[in-house]
Design a protein around this motif. Structure first.
Motif, PDB file in Angstrom:
ATOM      1  N   THR A 116       6.938  -0.372   5.541  1.00 24.55           N
ATOM      2  CA  THR A 116       5.678  -0.999   5.031  1.00 24.55           C
ATOM      3  C   THR A 116       4.651  -1.363   5.081  1.00 24.55           C
ATOM      4  O   THR A 116       4.718  -2.275   6.247  1.00 24.55           O
ATOM      5  CB  THR A 116       6.752  -1.291   3.490  1.00 24.55           C
TER       6      THR A 116
ATOM      7  N   LEU B  86       1.039  -0.982   0.045  1.00 28.58           N
ATOM      8  CA  LEU B  86       0.406   0.111   0.192  1.00 28.58           C
ATOM      9  C   LEU B  86       1.129   1.358  -0.292  1.00 28.58           C
ATOM     10  O   LEU B  86       0.169   2.204  -0.619  1.00 28.58           O
ATOM     11  CB  LEU B  86      -1.006  -0.515   1.575  1.00 28.58           C
ATOM     12  N   TYR B  87       2.419   1.599   0.717  1.00 27.27           N
ATOM     13  CA  TYR B  87       2.708   2.083   0.765  1.00 27.27           C
ATOM     14  C   TYR B  87       4.279   1.727   1.449  1.00 27.27           C
ATOM     15  O   TYR B  87       4.279   0.786   1.710  1.00 27.27           O
ATOM     16  CB  TYR B  87       2.917   3.133   1.483  1.00 27.27           C
TER      17      TYR B  87
ATOM     18  N   SER C 183       3.243   6.049  -1.799  1.00 23.64           N
ATOM     19  CA  SER C 183       1.738   5.475  -2.076  1.00 23.64           C
ATOM     20  C   SER C 183       2.106   5.036  -3.565  1.00 23.64           C
ATOM     21  O   SER C 183       3.272   5.391  -4.152  1.00 23.64           O
ATOM     22  CB  SER C 183       0.615   6.376  -1.741  1.00 23.64           C
ATOM     23  N   GLY C 184       1.749   3.857  -3.789  1.00 25.55           N
ATOM     24  CA  GLY C 184       1.857   2.362  -4.564  1.00 25.55           C
ATOM     25  C   GLY C 184       2.745   2.805  -5.217  1.00 25.55           C
ATOM     26  O   GLY C 184       3.123   3.280  -6.428  1.00 25.55           O
TER      27      GLY C 184
ATOM     28  N   PRO D 118       4.650   8.422   3.939  1.00 26.02           N
ATOM     29  CA  PRO D 118       4.723   7.671   3.126  1.00 26.02           C
ATOM     30  C   PRO D 118       4.996   8.000   1.572  1.00 26.02           C
ATOM     31  O   PRO D 118       4.112   8.607   1.691  1.00 26.02           O
ATOM     32  CB  PRO D 118       3.354   6.509   3.146  1.00 26.02           C
TER      33      PRO D 118
ATOM     34  N   LYS E 255      -0.179  -6.016   1.096  1.00 23.50           N
ATOM     35  CA  LYS E 255      -1.903  -5.766   0.607  1.00 23.50           C
ATOM     36  C   LYS E 255      -1.997  -7.582   0.764  1.00 23.50           C
ATOM     37  O   LYS E 255      -3.043  -8.080   1.594  1.00 23.50           O
ATOM     38  CB  LYS E 255      -1.617  -5.492  -0.513  1.00 23.50           C
TER      39      LYS E 255
END
Length: 270
Positions: A208, A49-50, A60-61, A58, A211
């Motif tokens: 981190t 997710l980050y 993201s992606g 963080p 997912k």
């Protein structure tokens, strides 16, 4: 006799239909249980997710986590074999015990006193002594709160808080890193923090959130080979059909890529 024969035929047909429906239901449940989107594989094990560095914001992606840790799916047999080579730097002594809801930890320069507050509201907190880490000279204490928990490293000289983890302090065999990884049951993710151990202190180097898997840290371990081993479950398989924790494990090997881990951290002296 004809009526009896007709009745038997009807019952046979009805029973066959019911058996067919039951078989269909079982098959449907089996398909749901083995869907590809509920299996951890090398294609989805790295999805995050980050990711963030130090105490910074963080990103993201991102899939940059591949530069910092290597994730390998392994068999249970390999996991069990490596379990024989586990290393652990936490000394589980029984010299310090909580008395009347008060945990007292003697330090060189002070005394740490942790008092439980056992009430049924948001101010609830309790503490349990887990042991100490000799080479760091730290006490390890777990804390349980209203809807949260943590593990604290407390300095045996100053009595000050050194670091706060989510779970057990898994220390790499070379004593350079603390790997803090936990199953986040609220977000159904794996939250990972990597702490560097240096001469100037302990500081968070990287964090981190993954997912597609959640660890079972109660039977996880660091091996002498320098890698971390843990059972994992896909979030969709974390609970079984009765609402209890599932034991439908896969197994994961995690290796920190030391040369790539950021050295710019916010160390807390020890």
């Amino acid at each position: 006799m004809a009526k009896i024969y007709i009745l038997l035929v009807a019952l046979t047909i009805l029973t066959g239909c019911r058996s067919h429906h039951v078989s269909q239901d079982i098959a449907t449940e089996e398909r749901e249980f083995t869907d590809e989107d509920s299996i951890i594989n090398q294609a989805n094990v790295y999805e995050t997710l980050y990711t963030g560095f130090g105490m910074g914001e963080p990103i993201s992606g991102t899939d940059t986590i591949k530069h910092f840790v290597k994730l390998e799916l392994i068999t249970k047999a390999f996991f069990d074999q490596k379990r024989k080579t586990a290393v652990d730097y936490l000394t589980h002594d029984t010299q310090i015990k909580k008395k009347d809801s008060v945990l007292t930890l003697p330090c060189r320069d002070s005394i740490i006193i942790l008092t439980d507050h056992e009430v049924d509201d948001e101010t609830r907190h309790t503490h349990e002594y887990m042991g100490y880490i000799p080479f760091l000279n730290k006490y390890v204490v777990s804390g349980a709160y209203w809807e949260d928990r943590d593990v604290q490293l407390l300095d045996k000289i100053t009595g000050k808080l050194t670091a706060t983890l989510s779970e057990y302090p898994f220390i790499s065999p070379d004593k350079k890193f603390i790997l803090d990884v936990t199953a986040n049951i609220y977000d159904t993710t794996a939250d990972m923090h990597i702490f560097r151990i240096t001469k100037s202190g302990i500081g968070q180097a990287l964090y981190t959130t993954f997912k597609n898997w959640m660890p079972e840290i109660t039977i996880a371990f660091y091996s002498k080979d320098g890698s971390f081993y843990t059972p994992v479950k896909h979030p969709k398989r974390f609970w079984d059909k009765t609402g209890n924790y599932s034991t439908d494990y896969q197994y994961l090997k995690i290796t920190i890529l030391e040369k790539n881990i950021p050295k710019v951290i916010t160390p807390i002296p020890y």
